[in-house]
Scaffold this motif. Structure first.
Motif, mmCIF file in Angstrom:
data_model
loop_
_atom_site.group_PDB
_atom_site.id
_atom_site.type_symbol
_atom_site.label_atom_id
_atom_site.label_comp_id
_atom_site.label_asym_id
_atom_site.label_seq_id
_atom_site.Cartn_x
_atom_site.Cartn_y
_atom_site.Cartn_z
ATOM 1 N N MET A 1 -15.810 16.736 -7.486
ATOM 2 C CA MET A 1 -14.500 16.856 -6.838
ATOM 3 C C MET A 1 -14.671 17.078 -5.346
ATOM 4 O O MET A 1 -15.704 17.548 -4.900
ATOM 5 N N TRP A 2 -13.612 16.772 -4.591
ATOM 6 C CA TRP A 2 -13.584 17.018 -3.137
ATOM 7 C C TRP A 2 -14.126 18.399 -2.806
ATOM 8 O O TRP A 2 -13.741 19.377 -3.426
ATOM 9 N N TRP A 3 -14.930 18.444 -1.786
ATOM 10 C CA TRP A 3 -15.440 19.699 -1.238
ATOM 11 C C TRP A 3 -15.226 19.575 0.264
ATOM 12 O O TRP A 3 -15.525 18.534 0.840
ATOM 13 N N ARG A 4 -14.715 20.565 0.904
ATOM 14 C CA ARG A 4 -14.301 20.522 2.309
ATOM 15 C C ARG A 4 -14.963 19.399 3.134
ATOM 16 O O ARG A 4 -16.170 19.401 3.325
ATOM 17 N N SER A 5 -14.152 18.491 3.595
ATOM 18 C CA SER A 5 -14.488 17.273 4.351
ATOM 19 C C SER A 5 -15.093 16.174 3.474
ATOM 20 O O SER A 5 -15.473 15.120 3.977
ATOM 21 N N VAL A 6 -15.148 16.409 2.173
ATOM 22 C CA VAL A 6 -15.417 15.408 1.138
ATOM 23 C C VAL A 6 -16.666 14.578 1.452
ATOM 24 O O VAL A 6 -17.707 15.146 1.729
ATOM 25 N N TYR A 7 -16.572 13.245 1.416
ATOM 26 C CA TYR A 7 -17.767 12.414 1.610
ATOM 27 C C TYR A 7 -18.342 12.567 3.014
ATOM 28 O O TYR A 7 -19.546 12.435 3.214
ATOM 29 N N ALA A 8 -17.466 12.852 3.997
ATOM 30 C CA ALA A 8 -17.978 13.022 5.359
ATOM 31 C C ALA A 8 -18.961 14.177 5.419
ATOM 32 O O ALA A 8 -19.867 14.190 6.258
ATOM 33 N N SER A 9 -18.799 15.158 4.513
ATOM 34 C CA SER A 9 -19.671 16.334 4.551
ATOM 35 C C SER A 9 -21.123 15.958 4.274
ATOM 36 O O SER A 9 -22.040 16.657 4.684
ATOM 37 N N THR A 10 -21.318 14.857 3.552
ATOM 38 C CA THR A 10 -22.695 14.411 3.284
ATOM 39 C C THR A 10 -23.034 13.138 4.060
ATOM 40 O O THR A 10 -24.132 13.013 4.590
ATOM 41 N N ASN A 11 -22.070 12.196 4.140
ATOM 42 C CA ASN A 11 -22.317 10.949 4.892
ATOM 43 C C ASN A 11 -22.833 11.246 6.293
ATOM 44 O O ASN A 11 -23.751 10.604 6.783
ATOM 45 N N ALA A 12 -22.186 12.218 6.949
ATOM 46 C CA ALA A 12 -22.475 12.467 8.357
ATOM 47 C C ALA A 12 -23.924 12.887 8.571
ATOM 48 O O ALA A 12 -24.519 12.565 9.596
ATOM 49 N N PHE A 13 -24.482 13.598 7.599
ATOM 50 C CA PHE A 13 -25.882 14.005 7.717
ATOM 51 C C PHE A 13 -26.771 12.758 7.809
ATOM 52 O O PHE A 13 -27.668 12.670 8.651
ATOM 53 N N ALA A 14 -26.473 11.774 6.960
ATOM 54 C CA ALA A 14 -27.265 10.545 6.991
ATOM 55 C C ALA A 14 -26.975 9.740 8.259
ATOM 56 O O ALA A 14 -27.890 9.364 8.995
ATOM 57 N N PHE A 15 -25.711 9.487 8.536
ATOM 58 C CA PHE A 15 -25.353 8.621 9.675
ATOM 59 C C PHE A 15 -25.880 9.191 10.997
ATOM 60 O O PHE A 15 -26.487 8.492 11.796
ATOM 61 N N GLU A 16 -25.589 10.464 11.224
ATOM 62 C CA GLU A 16 -25.891 11.036 12.530
ATOM 63 C C GLU A 16 -27.370 11.397 12.679
ATOM 64 O O GLU A 16 -27.880 11.431 13.794
ATOM 65 N N SER A 17 -28.065 11.665 11.573
ATOM 66 C CA SER A 17 -29.520 11.830 11.653
ATOM 67 C C SER A 17 -30.142 10.482 11.973
ATOM 68 O O SER A 17 -31.059 10.378 12.795
ATOM 69 N N PHE A 18 -29.618 9.451 11.311
ATOM 70 C CA PHE A 18 -30.209 8.116 11.481
ATOM 71 C C PHE A 18 -29.965 7.585 12.890
ATOM 72 O O PHE A 18 -30.846 6.963 13.484
ATOM 73 N N LEU A 19 -28.772 7.851 13.434
ATOM 74 C CA LEU A 19 -28.516 7.445 14.821
ATOM 75 C C LEU A 19 -29.513 8.113 15.760
ATOM 76 O O LEU A 19 -29.982 7.515 16.730
ATOM 77 N N ASP A 20 -29.849 9.361 15.461
ATOM 78 C CA ASP A 20 -30.836 10.080 16.260
ATOM 79 C C ASP A 20 -32.205 9.405 16.146
ATOM 80 O O ASP A 20 -32.933 9.276 17.140
ATOM 81 N N GLU A 21 -32.533 8.971 14.941
ATOM 82 C CA GLU A 21 -33.819 8.284 14.741
ATOM 83 C C GLU A 21 -33.842 6.961 15.516
ATOM 84 O O GLU A 21 -34.864 6.584 16.090
ATOM 85 N N LEU A 22 -32.683 6.282 15.541
ATOM 86 C CA LEU A 22 -32.604 5.029 16.297
ATOM 87 C C LEU A 22 -32.720 5.290 17.797
ATOM 88 O O LEU A 22 -33.362 4.524 18.523
#
Lengths: 731, 155
Positions: A517-538
């Protein structure tokens, strides 16, 4: 409107506010389609009563009552909804009573308090509602004085004639004003003239939250009410074969032991309820209850198996959600490329107020009181189960001791209703902390596979992510399992879609019996870890400053936010040992992340240091939020502080794991929470602009974790790709 | 079952209770004061904190019999109209979000300020580390404790 409904709402209203007498009631009428909204005047018969279909009421003494139609779970709707209406109505908040609306989607529109939607979803109509009432009061006064309405204005609950200075209180005008046709068009105030909106006004619920008077779900009592706890299957889908309650019934205070169901996405989950005269007796009775479960029909999974499956799934072809160009081809041909996999854990919501609900089912009616995020959903759900019309199912709101998505679920009120119906008495079902933490639903664990390309010019040439994890929507019976998850990009800046030539977002859903079930900020709460870590790697691959690297892809609104973030964090002048004694061996690192969800953009910079024992300390967090039009800057600041600390917990302290088909972490001794000494200094800034209102309660959570791990990389060269991790154990 | 006299907020209550019932449930379900909260039941979260003879204790983990005939203060006993200095500081700093854990936080802060009227950050960490706030109001709790110390010094 049905008579019973009106009587009941009025009775409740008077009970809460003590208001009697004539009142002007305005409401928003919804057309049959539920889309077109118009301001309508209450019929004359209703001017002496308070209709549910209403946000504003004024009595003959001039006392104003404003309805908060959303849940108050800490995020501040109890303050911000009245604060908006009072601005246009021209009354001070000191003159206002605030009451909760009972669940009624037909009258209020959606009341589900999720998706950071309270302000952004209703501010335009609520401002119009306040302004419309003001216009009618001004017109009434003008008519009485025989002057033009344009020569009068409203202020502080009074209408004033400019030339003569004559005044009339709203209470003197309300009976007549209610007879007027509401204006078809209203002029809203210019934000620069705001007296209440944009001010950090103290919350009206604070005084009762520091002396024990605020009534949360668990505090609500009815005469003759009994208390129940429920032994639910320790594995998610177990069935009751039989139970032995001979010892339970010997416990003083135990009154009933009965089998009960709980609806979980239309699956019926079984349990045995122990009902007693107090909570402790029910808990004691449950301890000696013996239940035989049949849990042979499904997988007794463990975390390792779930993640192994997800790691396999991300290697396959995903269900594509949003794509541009050809990421596979670009990646295959590229010279500068990066590939990485990120993993995030299952999490419990663990609201400080464990789940609970009071239900009283009588022959022809069902009434519910509780900490509820979706009162209209629950009304609909119970109407369906009990075959009762909506006016016979009353869902009353209490304060919520946290919600975070969990309390939007209909299962726990349903369970309370079923018990009350069976025992023919009012009952409060109390979930122990262990129940709350192990039964779920949980935030789903996720695995992300990212592949990216950096161009010769140091820009993003291609960005591809494949997500595996449980898609919450697929739990509904009959769900189309071939459908993409439209939240695959949640958290990613919209601006990137205009500038990245090749991108692809898709998901390969995991099939699992774990309820999610939704957990505060839902998918963004986990997506962002991947997206923004990966942007840093790039950015590292491109040998560019991480903020500059992002900046080159983004338009003006983002540029302004990045400018602010750079200024407040002193980003350009950051030094590796800034602020530390010269002899200190410790160094510092800085990380940044910017995410977008629920129509708000948030950028955060984290500064970390490492002591001689290798422990990482978070020195400071800077957050800049662009949520467009906003109401109360102090509530926004509080939400950002809280979001960052909640993210800190999920990043570095706790996770829910599974073994043999059961959740392992059962209480705060193993599900470790961030504490006061773990809390970094947090500095918050809010952008001022004329953009549409965005969400506030959730959007500051997603950027924190990647900003932290990017800072740790900056300091140590170690890239963290799996959560949670310990700040004490970074090599 | 036993007949037990509880001295809650300077008022005597005679209750008939299982002597092993935690003080928390006796206060909430038998006496009917609901400001003291249930959070974990194992003394890990601090939401149930009350003062027993002036000392902060976890009422979820103390049998009611142990508290019999002793002075117990709950959030309601601190002051019902927010005249207490800690409550005032909590309002000035706008600490609560959902508010559920705040009774326990305030009772702990109140006990801290009695023993240390001018607490350091370290003192605050020590006194408050047993209290969980899921909303994350910790920065404001720290500020409010310092504000309360200031208000006390001004008296």
């Amino acid at each position: 409107m049905e008579t019973t409904d009106r009587n009941l709402s009025r009775r409740n209203f008077i009970k809460i506010s003590g208001l009697t007498g004539t009142a002007l009631t305005l409401g928003i009428g919804f057309s049959a389609s539920g889309k077109d909204m118009a301001i309508v005047r209450a019929s004359s018969a209703e001017t002496t009563s308070i209709e549910v279909n209403a946000w504003i009421s004024i009595d003959t003494q001039g006392k104003v009552t404003i309805v908060n139609h959303r849940s108050e779970m800490g995020q501040g709707s109890f303050q911000s909804v009245p604060q908006m209406i009072a601005e246009e109505l021209e009354v001070s908040l000191d003159q206002v009573n605030i009451v909760f609306a009972p669940g009624n989607g037909r009258k209020y529109g959606s009341q589900v308090t999720g998706g950071s939607s309270t302000i952004r979803g209703s501010y335009q109509k609520l401002l119009r509602l306040g302004a419309s009432a003001r216009h009618m009061l001004v017109e009434t006064a003008a008519k009485r004085w025989g002057v033009a309405a344009g020569d009068c204005y409203a202020e502080n609950g009074e209408v004033i004639h400019k030339a003569s200075g004559k005044k009339l209180n709203y209470g003197d005008l309300v009976a007549e004003a209610a007879k007027l046709e509401p204006p078809k068009e209203v002029t809203l105030k210019n934000p620069k003239d705001y007296k209440i909106i944009r001010k950090p006004l103290p919350r009206k619920d604070t005084p009762i939250k520091v002396n024990g008077k605020a009534i949360f779900g668990l505090d609500f009592k009815l005469p003759g009410m009994l208390f129940a706890v429920v032994e639910r299957s320790p594995r998610f889908q177990g069935k009751v074969v039989k139970f032995d309650d001979s010892e339970t019934r010997k416990v003083p205070g135990v009154k009933f032991v009965l089998k009960v169901n709980r609806d979980e996405f239309d699956n019926m989950r079984e349990g045995v309820a122990v009902v007693a005269t107090n909570t402790w007796a029910a808990i004691q009775g449950r301890k000696v209850l013996k239940v035989d479960w049949d849990d042979s029909a499904f997988l007794h999974h463990n975390s390792e198996e779930l993640y192994a499956k997800m790691r396999e799934l991300v290697k396959g072809d995903p269900i594509s959600f949003r794509t541009m160009g050809n990421t596979a081809k670009t990646f295959a041909k590229a010279e500068k490329k990066v590939e990485a996999t990120y993993e995030t854990p299952y999490e419990s919501h663990s609201c400080m107020e464990p789940l609970n609900c009071v239900a009283n089912v009588t022959d022809d009616k069902c009434e519910i009181w509780g900490p509820i995020q979706g009162p209209d959903w629950i009304q609909q759900n119970i109407c369906g189960h009990l075959k009762l019309p909506p006016e016979k199912v009353i869902v009353n709101m209490t304060f919520l001791g946290g919600g975070f998505g969990r309390k939007a679920f209909t299962d726990y009120p349903y369970e309370a209703v079923m018990i009350s119906k069976e025992i023919k008495a009012p009952v409060q079902v109390v979930w122990t902390r262990e129940d709350d933490m192990t039964i779920g639903p949980f935030r789903p664990g996720m695995v992300y596979q990212c592949k990216g390309v950096v161009t010769e010019g140091g820009r993003i040439g291609s960005f591809e992510t494949k997500i595996s994890g449980q898609n919450m929507d697929l739990q509904n019976p009959g769900a189309d399992k071939s459908a993409y998850n439209s939240s695959d990009t949640e958290g990613f800046l919209e601006g990137y879609f205009n500038s990245i030539p090749h991108y692809s977002f898709g998901d390969s859903p995991l099939d699992s019996p774990v309820p999610v079930m939704w957990w505060r900020s839902v998918y963004a709460s986990t997506n962002a870890f991947a997206f923004e870590s990966f942007l840093d790697e790039l950015a590292v691959k491109a040998e560019k400053d991480p903020l500059d690297f992002r900046r080159q892809h983004l338009g003006e609104r983002y540029q302004l936010l990045i400018d602010k973030l750079e200024t407040v964090s002193n980003w350009k002048a950051r030094k590796r040992n800034e602020g530390l004694p010269a002899e200190a061996s410790a160094k510092v690192g800085y990380g940044v992340a910017i995410t977008e969800c629920f129509s708000s953009i948030v950028g955060e910079v984290v500064k970390v240091s490492k002591d001689s024992e290798g422990k990482i300390k978070i020195e400071k967090v800077w957050a800049v939020m662009d949520c467009g039009w906003y109401v109360n800057p102090d509530i926004i600041k509080a939400q950002i502080e809280g979001s960052i600390i909640m993210a800190l917990g999920a990043a570095t302290k706790h996770e829910t794991t599974f073994n043999d088909g059961k959740a392992v972490e059962r209480n705060f001794d193993s599900y470790k929470m961030p504490r006061i000494q773990d809390t970094p200094e947090i500095e918050v800034h809010i952008m001022d602009n004329e953009e549409k209102a965005g969400g506030v309660g959730e959007p500051a959570l997603p950027p924190f974790t990647p900003a932290l791990t990017n800072a740790i990389f900056d300091l140590t060269g170690k890239r963290i790709r799996k959560l949670p991790f310990s700040l004490d154990a970074i090599e | 079952m036993a007949t037990i006299t509880l001295k809650l907020n300077n008022k005597s209550h005679t209750i008939d209770a299982d002597p092993k019932m935690p003080l928390l449930w006796a206060i909430r379900d038998l006496v009917g004061l609901t400001g003291t909260k249930y959070g974990c039941g194992i003394a890990q979260c601090g939401a149930c904190t009350v003062h027993l003879e002036g000392k902060p204790v976890r009422s979820c983990s103390i049998p009611v019999l142990v508290a019999a005939n002793k002075n117990v203060t709950t959030i309601e006993g601190l002051s019902s109209e927010n005249s207490d200095v800690v409550q005032r500081a909590w309002i000035l700093e706008q600490v609560p979000q959902c508010g559920y854990c705040q009774s326990g936080q305030i009772m702990a802060a109140s006990a801290l300020l009695k023993s240390k009227p001018n607490p350091s950050d370290k003192d605050i960490d020590m006194a408050m580390q047993g209290h969980i706030c899921r909303c994350g109001t910790y920065p404001r709790i720290r500020k409010a404790i310092k504000k309360a110390a200031q208000l006390m010094a001004q008296k």
